[in-house]
Scaffold this motif. Structure first.
Motif, PDB file in Angstrom:
ATOM      1  N   LEU A   1       6.157   2.447  -7.299  1.00 13.51           N
ATOM      2  CA  LEU A   1       4.686   2.944  -7.146  1.00 13.51           C
ATOM      3  C   LEU A   1       4.684   4.411  -8.240  1.00 13.51           C
ATOM      4  O   LEU A   1       3.231   3.814  -8.340  1.00 13.51           O
ATOM      5  CB  LEU A   1       4.603   3.309  -5.453  1.00 13.51           C
TER       6      LEU A   1
ATOM      7  N   ALA B   1      -3.725  -1.547  -5.009  1.00 11.95           N
ATOM      8  CA  ALA B   1      -2.374  -2.120  -3.960  1.00 11.95           C
ATOM      9  C   ALA B   1      -3.075  -2.969  -2.888  1.00 11.95           C
ATOM     10  O   ALA B   1      -2.645  -3.844  -3.110  1.00 11.95           O
ATOM     11  CB  ALA B   1      -1.921  -1.054  -2.558  1.00 11.95           C
TER      12      ALA B   1
ATOM     13  N   TRP C   1       0.239   4.475  -8.594  1.00 11.17           N
ATOM     14  CA  TRP C   1      -0.224   4.261  -6.676  1.00 11.17           C
ATOM     15  C   TRP C   1       0.741   5.015  -5.882  1.00 11.17           C
ATOM     16  O   TRP C   1      -0.424   4.841  -5.046  1.00 11.17           O
ATOM     17  CB  TRP C   1       0.283   3.031  -6.029  1.00 11.17           C
TER      18      TRP C   1
ATOM     19  N   LEU D   1       4.144  -1.166   0.377  1.00 15.06           N
ATOM     20  CA  LEU D   1       2.592  -0.279   0.567  1.00 15.06           C
ATOM     21  C   LEU D   1       1.621  -1.132   1.735  1.00 15.06           C
ATOM     22  O   LEU D   1       0.364  -0.324   1.737  1.00 15.06           O
ATOM     23  CB  LEU D   1       1.648  -1.945  -0.519  1.00 15.06           C
TER      24      LEU D   1
ATOM     25  N   VAL E   1      -0.108   7.399  -0.592  1.00 11.92           N
ATOM     26  CA  VAL E   1      -0.986   6.274  -1.699  1.00 11.92           C
ATOM     27  C   VAL E   1      -2.164   7.560  -2.089  1.00 11.92           C
ATOM     28  O   VAL E   1      -3.193   7.705  -1.979  1.00 11.92           O
ATOM     29  CB  VAL E   1      -1.511   5.485  -1.281  1.00 11.92           C
TER      30      VAL E   1
END
Length: 108
Positions: free
Chosen positions: A47, A83, A52, A13, A75
């Motif tokens: 994710l 996140a 995300w 992330l 993202v």
């Protein structure tokens, strides 16, 4: 979403959030995070499943490029907010036992 914020997930992330508008392929993410492909790709899949991260396959002829097509990740807007909040919670110092800090040492 209840994603586990393991250290490897946090590292992935952090790489994605370093430039939220950039598309980055899995190998670049792994290199920047210091993680192996076998660790990075399952994290990216989780994710993406959570919304995300989004991905796309590179539109390239592998025989002409001399390599297989790469999958690029970015993202999402929701992912940026989620996140950042998850990373902030993951980095919050924890107190010991029922919300009380460590006891002061007894004088000897």
């Amino acid at each position: 979403m209840g994603l586990r914020m393991t250290i490897p997930t946090q590292l992935v992330l952090q790489v994605l959030l370093s430039d939220p508008d950039a598309e980055v392929h899995g190998y670049e993410i792994g290199t920047a995070a210091g993680l192996a492909s076998g660790t990075v790709h399952p994290i990216l899949a989780r994710l993406e499943g959570a919304g995300w991260v989004e991905s796309r396959w590179e539109d390239v002829d592998g025989s002409e490029a001399g390599r297989p097509a790469r999958r690029y990740y970015r993202v999402t807007a929701t992912g940026v907010a989620s996140a950042r909040a998850a990373l902030a919670r993951a980095h919050r110092p924890r107190q010991v036992g029922l919300g009380r800090p460590w006891p002061s040492p007894e004088p000897s």
